[in-house]
Structure formats: structure tokens, C-alpha cells
Design a protein around this motif. Structure first.
Motif, PDB file in Angstrom:
ATOM      1  N   ASN A 154     -11.132   4.343   5.212  1.00 52.25           N
ATOM      2  CA  ASN A 154      -9.847   3.672   5.047  1.00 52.25           C
ATOM      3  C   ASN A 154     -10.008   2.469   4.127  1.00 52.25           C
ATOM      4  O   ASN A 154     -11.107   1.949   3.954  1.00 52.25           O
ATOM      5  CB  ASN A 154      -9.303   3.243   6.414  1.00 52.25           C
ATOM      6  N   GLU A 213     -13.673   0.524   0.807  1.00 53.00           N
ATOM      7  CA  GLU A 213     -13.184   1.580   1.709  1.00 53.00           C
ATOM      8  C   GLU A 213     -14.346   2.064   2.564  1.00 53.00           C
ATOM      9  O   GLU A 213     -15.419   2.365   2.068  1.00 53.00           O
ATOM     10  CB  GLU A 213     -12.498   2.695   0.921  1.00 53.00           C
ATOM     11  N   SER A 232      -5.434  -0.636   5.291  1.00 58.37           N
ATOM     12  CA  SER A 232      -4.466   0.455   5.139  1.00 58.37           C
ATOM     13  C   SER A 232      -5.105   1.753   5.617  1.00 58.37           C
ATOM     14  O   SER A 232      -6.131   2.181   5.083  1.00 58.37           O
ATOM     15  CB  SER A 232      -4.030   0.583   3.679  1.00 58.37           C
ATOM     16  N   THR A 234      -5.646   5.248   5.543  1.00 55.55           N
ATOM     17  CA  THR A 234      -5.434   6.322   4.571  1.00 55.55           C
ATOM     18  C   THR A 234      -6.160   7.610   4.949  1.00 55.55           C
ATOM     19  O   THR A 234      -5.750   8.695   4.542  1.00 55.55           O
ATOM     20  CB  THR A 234      -5.930   5.872   3.180  1.00 55.55           C
ATOM     21  N   HIS A 236      -8.665   8.937   3.713  1.00 56.54           N
ATOM     22  CA  HIS A 236      -8.710   9.676   2.450  1.00 56.54           C
ATOM     23  C   HIS A 236      -9.958  10.556   2.279  1.00 56.54           C
ATOM     24  O   HIS A 236      -9.926  11.535   1.543  1.00 56.54           O
ATOM     25  CB  HIS A 236      -8.586   8.718   1.251  1.00 56.54           C
ATOM     26  N   GLU A 296      -0.145   1.970   8.125  1.00 55.87           N
ATOM     27  CA  GLU A 296      -0.541   3.367   7.982  1.00 55.87           C
ATOM     28  C   GLU A 296       0.156   3.959   6.770  1.00 55.87           C
ATOM     29  O   GLU A 296       1.379   3.816   6.621  1.00 55.87           O
ATOM     30  CB  GLU A 296      -0.177   4.154   9.245  1.00 55.87           C
ATOM     31  N   LEU A 297      -0.609   4.612   5.914  1.00 55.62           N
ATOM     32  CA  LEU A 297      -0.048   5.241   4.722  1.00 55.62           C
ATOM     33  C   LEU A 297       0.884   6.379   5.153  1.00 55.62           C
ATOM     34  O   LEU A 297       0.462   7.272   5.891  1.00 55.62           O
ATOM     35  CB  LEU A 297      -1.176   5.785   3.843  1.00 55.62           C
ATOM     36  N   GLU A 301       3.204   9.689   1.030  1.00 52.47           N
ATOM     37  CA  GLU A 301       2.360   9.009   0.037  1.00 52.47           C
ATOM     38  C   GLU A 301       0.961   9.610   0.005  1.00 52.47           C
ATOM     39  O   GLU A 301       0.336   9.702  -1.056  1.00 52.47           O
ATOM     40  CB  GLU A 301       2.299   7.504   0.345  1.00 52.47           C
ATOM     41  N   ALA A 302       0.474  10.038   1.174  1.00 54.32           N
ATOM     42  CA  ALA A 302      -0.819  10.732   1.215  1.00 54.32           C
ATOM     43  C   ALA A 302      -0.738  12.022   0.403  1.00 54.32           C
ATOM     44  O   ALA A 302      -1.666  12.386  -0.330  1.00 54.32           O
ATOM     45  CB  ALA A 302      -1.216  11.032   2.657  1.00 54.32           C
TER      46      ALA A 302
END
Length: 339
Positions: A154, A213, A232, A234, A236, A296-297, A301-302
């Protein structure tokens, strides 16, 4: 009486002969294994290394002992990997992302948004795909034993909350020394800066970089909350750690010694994953309590980020080999059907 005297003398002579051998047996030193890792002793990584050390000593009957060296005291991941390849260090645990320069197949685990959850990650890492990727290390001078969980990564930074893709524009973001991470965040608009983890806190403190991150546990154990305001969520990348052994050293071990290390590694993996997952929820709550602003994304947007990274993902597939890429996608599709 003479028989008794001869018996006593014989016993004394046998004891005198045995004494040096007993002393020699006591003098035989256990095999010492230097095990390097990047985080501090109080981290989830530190706790798992400690358990691994206990398992090795127990399973070997004290003949093998692990000397754990944390806080990157033996150097960052890349330096330790080279020490293992050269036979100057026995073991380490570190990110798979820093191995990409040694074994291109490791870039598979850097694929943004590859896994939806930890269940998928465990199944793929411990299954045929994960073992195939790990086996590629043998020809590079390394032996992979198991994957540990680092967790979903994140974003944190000192500038602003990342609620949408455009919020990444111009943020100086530290990333690992890995081309996939560099390409991914440049594609998303960030100013990606490669730095060793050991230099990260100082770089954040001095504003050399704005953000970084990592999973919650690492953000907490490394005290990034002291120099970062925004977190944030994410998710990812799911970022595994891998337990590595120097192949030069490994090939000198007996089969029994190798089994001790393999079995201890599996025990440490199971412990580490439970521990890391238990800690993640607590870590997020604690980071909030320490003053970090958490957002939280949104899923939309993710999805925009995922779409933006299509070119990066295609590049990963081409780099690692399309057969491996397609095998991974097929395995994930099967897992998702079982839901």
C-alpha cells in the motif's frame, strides 16, 4: 582378588582411552548458519527467523545453529544475494522483487493486481507455478526453500491522499530496485526513485522522496508513520518474501542436514503467514491511532490503474515467457472458479 584387580585395571585403561574421544566429541562445534534479513528483530520477519532458528536447532539435535542478523546489518537484499552466490553467507530472507536481476521469472510476483487475496497467493506460490519459478534459482547459485508473506503493498506519502490515479502525479515515490516497479509507477504518473530499503527511512525523513509502498506491518515496524502522513489502501501488489540458501554451501550439506533446513523452513512459513496476517489488521489500527490519515482507493480507481498498466503486464509476460504467464493465469482462473 587378582581377577578383580585385573578387571578394575582394564576398566581404568578403557576409561583413559575413551577420555580423549569424549573430550573431542564435546569439542565438535555445531554448524553455524548466518541468516540475514532486512527488518528489525521485533518485526514479523524477525519473529519468523527466530522460530526458524529454534526449529533448526531442535530438528538437528543442536548440531546446526542459526545466527540471525537483522536490520540489514549484513547489507541490503542485493548485497546479501551476492554474498550467498559467492558462498560468503549461508542464508537470508528477502523480497522476490530484488531477485529479478538474477532470475527474470521472479518478475511474475511483481505483476500489479495479480492476486485478489491471500488464498490465491498461497495456492499459486506453493503450487507448481511457484515451485517452477523457485527452481530457476538453482542455476544462478541460490536455493529457494519457501515463500513467506510480506503482504499486499500500500502507498504512503507526505504530500496528499491518493484517492484517484491523478493524485500520483509528480509524487517522488521510493520503489525497490526493480524495473517492473519502476515502469509501473512511472506509467501511473509518479516520479519513481529506486532505493535500497536500508536507506528508505532517512530518505523519507529528509524529503529526498515523498513516499513509499509497503505492507502495513512493514510501515509500522519501520516507524514510517513518524515521517509519513497519508496511507492509501491500494493493495496494488502482493509481495512475497523468499527464504534463500547459498547453493555453494547447500551442496556441502548432507541429505539429512538439507532435510532439517527444508522442514524448518516449512514450519517457519506456516508460522510467518499466520503471524503476518494476524498482525496486519492490528497494524492498520495502530497506524491510524498514531495519526496517519487513511483512505481506501475506490474500486473504480483501482480498475483505472489496472487498465493503465496493461502494457506493463504484457511486458512481464513477454519477459518471463508466455508459457509461464499463461500457466499462472490458468491456475488463477481455476482457483476463482472454485469460489
Amino acid at each position: 582378588m587378582q581377577v578383580l584387580r585385573r578387571t578394575v585395571l582394564a576398566a581404568a585403561f578403557a576409561a583413559a582411552l575413551a577420555a580423549p574421544f569424549a573430550a573431542l566429541a564435546q569439542d565438535i562445534k555445531p554448524r553455524i548458519i548466518r541468516f540475514g534479513y532486512g527488518l528489525n528483530e521485533q518485526s514479523n520477519q524477525g519473529r519468523a527467523v527466530k522460530l526458524f532458528a529454534q526449529e533448526v536447532e531442535k530438528r538437528s539435535g543442536g548440531k546446526m545453529r542459526v545466527r540471525a542478523v537483522g536490520a540489514a546489518a549484513l547489507g541490503p537484499d542485493v548485497q546479501m544475494q551476492q554474498a550467498l552466490i559467492g558462498g560468503a553467507q549461508e542464508m537470508m530472507v528477502g523480497s522476490t522483487a530484488t531477485l529479478v536481476g538474477i532470475s527474470k521469472e521472479m518478475a511474475l510476483w511483481d505483476t500489479p493486481f495479480l492476486f485478489n487475496n491471500a488464498r490465491e497467493a498461497d495456492a499459486v506460490l506453493d503450487g507448481p507455478v511457484g515451485q517452477k519459478v523457485m527452481a530457476k534459482l538453482d542455476e544462478k547459485g541460490l536455493v529457494g526453500l519457501v515463500y513467506w508473506e510480506n503482504g499486499f503493498r500500500n502507498l504512503t506519502n507526505s504530500k496528499r491522499a491518493v484517492n484517484k490515479l491523478e493524485d500520483l502525479d509528480g509524487i517522488k515515490l521510493r520503489v525497490m530496485q526493480n524495473n517492473v516497479y519502476l515502469d509501473s509507477f512511472k506509467t501511473l504518473g509518479a516520479n519513481a526513485v529506486p532505493l535500497p530499503f536500508s536507506e528508505l527511512f532517512s530518505a523519507l525523513e529528509t524529503k529526498t522522496v515523498d513516499g513509499q509502498e509497503n505492507p502495513y506491518n512493514t510501515i509500522l515496524s519501520s516507524k514510517f508513520y513518524e515521517v509519513q502522513k497519508y496511507l492509501s489502501i491500494t493493495n496494488h501488489v502482493y509481495s512475497p518474501w523468499i527464504v534463500l540458501v547459498s547453493k555453494k554451501w547447500w551442496d556441502q550439506l548432507s541429505k539429512d542436514e538439507q532435510k532439517v533446513l527444508r522442514d524448518a523452513a516449512v514450519a517457519s512459513r506456516d508460522f510467518e503467514r499466520r503471524d503476518t496476517r494476524d498482525e496486519a489488521g492490528r497494524a492498520l489500527a495502530e497506524l491510524k491511532a498514531k495519526g496517519m490519515q487513511i483512505n481506501e482507493l475506490p474500486p473504480a480507481e483501482a480498475a483505472r490503474m489496472r487498465d493503465k498498466l496493461t502494457r506493463v503486464n504484457a511486458g512481464i509476460g513477454a519477459n518471463i515467457g508466455m508459457d509461464l504467464w499463461q500457466e499462472t493465469q490458468a491456475e488463477l482462473a481455476k482457483l476463482r472458479e472454485k469460489k
